[in-house]
Scaffold this active site. Structure first.
Site, PDB file in Angstrom:
ATOM      1  N   GLN A 141      37.105  48.811  35.066  1.00  0.00           N
ATOM      2  CA  GLN A 141      36.804  48.834  33.641  1.00  0.00           C
ATOM      3  C   GLN A 141      37.976  48.243  32.886  1.00  0.00           C
ATOM      4  OE1 GLN A 141      33.846  50.020  32.423  1.00  0.00           O
ATOM      5  NE2 GLN A 141      34.326  49.541  30.304  1.00  0.00           N
ATOM      6  N   GLY A 143      35.354  46.034  28.435  1.00  0.00           N
ATOM      7  CA  GLY A 143      34.114  46.118  29.180  1.00  0.00           C
ATOM      8  C   GLY A 143      34.346  46.140  30.683  1.00  0.00           C
ATOM      9  N   VAL A 203      34.104  45.113  34.812  1.00  0.00           N
ATOM     10  CA  VAL A 203      34.300  43.900  35.603  1.00  0.00           C
ATOM     11  C   VAL A 203      33.508  44.052  36.898  1.00  0.00           C
ATOM     12  CG1 VAL A 203      35.973  42.370  36.708  1.00  0.00           C
ATOM     13  CG2 VAL A 203      36.618  43.613  34.638  1.00  0.00           C
ATOM     14  N   ASP A 220      50.182  42.202  25.780  1.00  0.00           N
ATOM     15  CA  ASP A 220      49.682  43.404  26.464  1.00  0.00           C
ATOM     16  C   ASP A 220      50.092  43.389  27.938  1.00  0.00           C
ATOM     17  OD1 ASP A 220      48.478  45.863  26.527  1.00  0.00           O
ATOM     18  OD2 ASP A 220      46.450  45.108  26.786  1.00  0.00           O
TER      19      ASP A 220
END
Length: 832
Positions: free
Chosen positions: A539, A543, A545, A654
């Site tokens: 996840q 969303g 994978v 990130d």
């Protein structure tokens, strides 16, 4: 080793050999091996290898032959499950061997069965090795030398390893006493005489022998079976009744058991029994009778959650009984109908709306048991357009973590919580009842009204699309237009709409005309490539994978479910990573922009994300220092490319272990560019809203003025996590140690920097000096003033030993880097 010890070892070896009438062929390996021993996983060094009828491959290094027909023979070695893809487990498995056969043990049509495995979480490749070391450890290493598993034996001295006729793999000392045994570390199977102790798990195995999603465990108040999720859900309980328990003599109980003082279950001849050892007594907690009592039985927790009993019939294992017997119709098993599926008398269906709307679809119409999925995915950004679909006469296998309220408040709480997927309300009186909010839904169960003994309301959350803009009505003058004119206008309007729709279908590509963009796929193509999105890899931030295949090439498909907010991230990721190529960046193969569906197609990274490897509870199973150092260097190279070698500087924003993926050789690649920002070369900084992950955010996020130095701070955090093998923020640690950076500052003050490294094993001690230098490099990256942090190209050079830390820092000396007064505190900013 002294002469007496040698003779004693010889005597033990001689006693372990069966009588000559049962002697095994000289072609078979011995069931015992002495210290030191070494085996390499290939055909050249392990001659006892073959392929079974189902395609499984074994390479046996120890074989214990039991009398033909009475009990299975056992072997220990490497096994590759069918269909063999050259991924091996180090395991103990049963084999069928004729008493006079001179062929290799695998030359049989009998079914192969693994009874214990060391590395289900991390299969190894060809040329992996197992070593029984001089200090008494049994160690498994992969082909690249990285440590995969070890017995971590502290008691000794160990003189050998023995595969017993029970299937128990034993390390023993010079007196013949057991120091370590596989029976104390069960995986998915219990053999006769084996126990599952409190605090340990029996975990199911999937079809390829890797770790499954079910586990059985003994708690202080009973035996429980769970399906694993973020919050594990129990589907079986057999509670202990200590008050009515039968007290038994302690005469036949081992001293190890007496010291344990906790509950456990044991597979005995004819029964599965639960005991608790207290002082000089043994308390029997319960007893489940089993059919066909025999010393050749095993009990296995299988991939569907069933605990099944098997008996040996002379050639293979024969199914005897379902031990748990959760539900005669099997509807109470969590995955019997897949996620969102409703089970009724063994048949599976999807939830339906009252008006006949198709709100859920089956993953595969030919296999209803695979489950269902929402026709419109749930989106937290469109939470105001979600509603609860009532499911009459439907219940669930697990109700836990309830709170008391009224039904309307219960439903409202689910609609307001993005994580809530379904809600159940159990009526207690006219006003109140128990409310259960479900963050994850497995199989649901239909029941006949009046059969469950209480009133239950069930609702499942569905996503509705935003309504179109409301019509303002026709202009008043239109009512006075003649009918022929009105007909003409309608025809013209219909023709215009038809042409506009045709043009939109041809040009529904937000990246059309942009050179260098990856391949565009249709939703139908990716649905077929992923087998209807059946195998979920994980996840992501926006969303799930899924694994797929384009021809013979494996792919990973990320589905952006955040319909509103996700478009910005979708555009950013395709525009950013679609036009750049580097060995340490995950390659974007293509994308899909089809109506409401937005998907990204990446190269498949077989070893998943880095966080799964460095934050393991069992640190002995984690990556070796050599592998971790190479991963740090790979990430540094990827960031250096983004910051300094692209036409525009790309700031990832990130960087964290979850966004660093590992291929089959543990090469690291940076992924997930949904939050990335582009900075022109003539810009020194960019203004942006706070984005990223708590714990990895640089101090300058307080001003929202960001440069590539924000990535360098995050990189420093990741390096500390890789070195220490613990999370930057960990509330499970003692007070004062929850923040890794604060802990490091304290250790710097007292000159014990290496104390932040958990589980300082032989591998850590061997590379002690290098690890300290890498920690110093991380501290340099964590400077509060962004101008004092190094460029990523400098970091790469240091890691490649082209220059050392002293020579490369123009603004910070090595002493300053490790100065306890250097401001390294993390930024208290909450983000995604």
């Amino acid at each position: 080793m002294s002469w007496c010890e040698t003779m004693l070892l010889f005597l033990l070896f001689a006693l372990s050999i069966p009588p000559s009438s049962q002697a095994w062929s000289v072609d078979y390996p011995s069931p015992i091996s002495n210290v030191p021993s070494h085996w390499t996983n290939n055909n050249a060094t392990i001659p006892y290898n073959a392929t079974y009828a189902d395609g499984s491959t074994i390479r046996a290094i120890l074989v214990r032959q039991n009398p033909a027909g009475y009990a299975p023979s056992f072997a220990c070695g490497f096994i590759c499950a069918a269909p063999c893809d050259r991924a091996f487990l180090f395991a103990v498995f049963s084999v069928s061997i004729g008493g006079s056969s001179t062929s290799a043990p695998a030359n049989t049509t009998a079914t192969l069965r693994v009874v214990w495995a060391a590395n289900r979480h991390h299969p190894v490749k060809e040329n992996a090795s197992v070593q029984l070391t001089k200090d008494g450890n049994l160690i498994l290493r992969d082909f690249d030398g990285s440590l995969v598993w070890s017995t971590n034996t502290l008691r000794g001295p160990i003189v050998g390893v023995n595969l017993a006729d029970t299937g128990n793999l034993i390390l023993f000392d010079v007196m013949g006493k057991t120091v370590w045994e596989s029976f104390e570390h069960p995986t998915d199977t219990l053999l006769i005489g084996q126990s599952l102790r409190q605090g340990k798990r029996l975990t199911s195995a999937s079809s390829n022998l890797t770790q499954g999603q079910f586990y059985l465990t003994v708690l202080d108040h009973g035996l429980y079976a769970f399906v694993d999720a973020d919050t594990p859900q129990s589907y079986y309980q057999k509670r202990f009744n200590v008050t009515d328990a039968v007290v038994q003599s302690k005469m036949n109980i081992s001293s190890d058991e007496a010291k344990n003082g906790t509950a456990y279950i044991s597979l005995l001849r004819g029964s599965l029994s639960a005991f608790a050892s207290l002082s000089s007594t043994r308390i029997k907690l319960f007893n489940i009778s089993l059919p066909w009592p025999s010393s050749a039985q095993l009990m296995s927790l299988e991939e569907d959650g069933h605990l099944r009993l098997y008996g040996w019939n002379g050639l293979s294992w024969k199914y005897l009984a379902d031990v748990l017997n959760v539900d005669p119709e099997e509807c109470a098993y969590p995955t019997v109908c897949g996620e969102y599926g409703i089970c009724s008398e063994g048949q599976c269906s999807c939830p339906t709306g009252n008006s006949g709307d198709i709100l859920f679809r089956q993953l595969d119409n030919r296999q209803p048991n695979l489950g269902c999925f929402p026709a419109t995915p749930l989106s937290c950004d469109l939470i105001q357009h979600q509603r609860l679909l009532p499911l009459p006469d439907v219940t669930y296998f697990n109700f836990a973590h309830d709170w008391t309220t009224d039904e309307e408040s219960c439903m409202s709480a689910c609609l307001k919580a993005c994580s809530c997927k379904a809600v159940f309300f159990r009526q207690q009186n006219d006003s109140y009842g128990s409310c259960y909010l479900m963050p994850k839904i497995f199989s649901l169960m239909h029941y006949e009204p009046g059969t469950i003994g209480y009133n239950l309301s069930a609702y499942i959350k569905v996503q509705m699309l935003p309504p179109p803009p409301s019509s303002k009505g026709l202009n008043a003058t239109a009512y006075h237009v003649g009918v022929p004119v009105l007909v003409v206008l309608i025809c013209v309007l219909l023709l215009f709409i038809k042409r506009a729709m045709a043009k939109r279908m041809q040009e529904d590509d937000p990246f059309k005309g942009i050179p260098g963009m990856p391949t565009r796929f249709s939703y139908k193509q990716l649905k077929e490539a992923t087998n209807n999105f059946s195998k979920k890899l994980g996840q992501g931030g926006f969303g799930p994978v899924y694994e797929g295949k384009l021809g013979s090439v494996k792919i990973a498909v990320k589905c952006l479910q955040d319909i509103g907010h996700g478009k910005e991230e979708f555009m950013a990721e395709v525009m950013t990573i679609g036009s750049i190529h580097h060995i340490n960046l995950v390659r974007l193969i293509g994308y899909c922009s089809d109506k409401l569906h937005r998907l990204l197609v990446y190269e498949h990274m077989s070893n998943g994300s880095l966080d799964k490897w460095i934050f393991r509870k069992n640190q002995s199973d984690s990556l070796s220092w050599t592998s971790r150092y190479r991963i740090i260097l790979d990430v540094a190279k990827g960031l250096a490319y983004l910051h300094e070698e692209c036409r525009q500087k790309i700031v990832h924003l990130d960087i964290k272990p979850g966004n660093i993926l590992l291929d089959d050789k543990f090469n690291a690649k940076i992924s997930d560019f949904g939050l990335a920002k582009l900075i022109d070369r003539d810009q020194s900084q960019v203004m942006t809203k706070v984005r990223g992950t708590r714990g990895y955010l640089a101090p300058e996020w307080l001003t929202s003025t960001i440069t590539e130095k924000a990535d360098i701070y995050s990189f420093g955090v990741v390096v500390l996590e890789i070195v220490s093998r613990r999370k930057i923020l960990d509330d499970t640690k003692p007070e004062g140690s929850t923040n890794l950076i604060n802990l490091l500052q304290e250790k710097i003050k007292i000159g014990q920097v290496l104390d932040i490294v958990e589980n300082q094993n032989e591998d850590v001690q061997l590379h002690r000096a290098v690890i300290i230098e890498v920690i110093k490099l991380a501290v340099w990256c964590l400077q509060r003033e962004c101008t004092k942090r190094p460029a990523m190209s400098q970091v790469v050079k240091i890691l490649e030993s082209a220059m050392d830390t002293e020579a490369s820092s123009e603004t910070t000396s090595r002493d300053d880097i490790c100065d306890a007064s250097s401001p390294l505190s993390p930024v208290p900013v909450s983000a995604r």
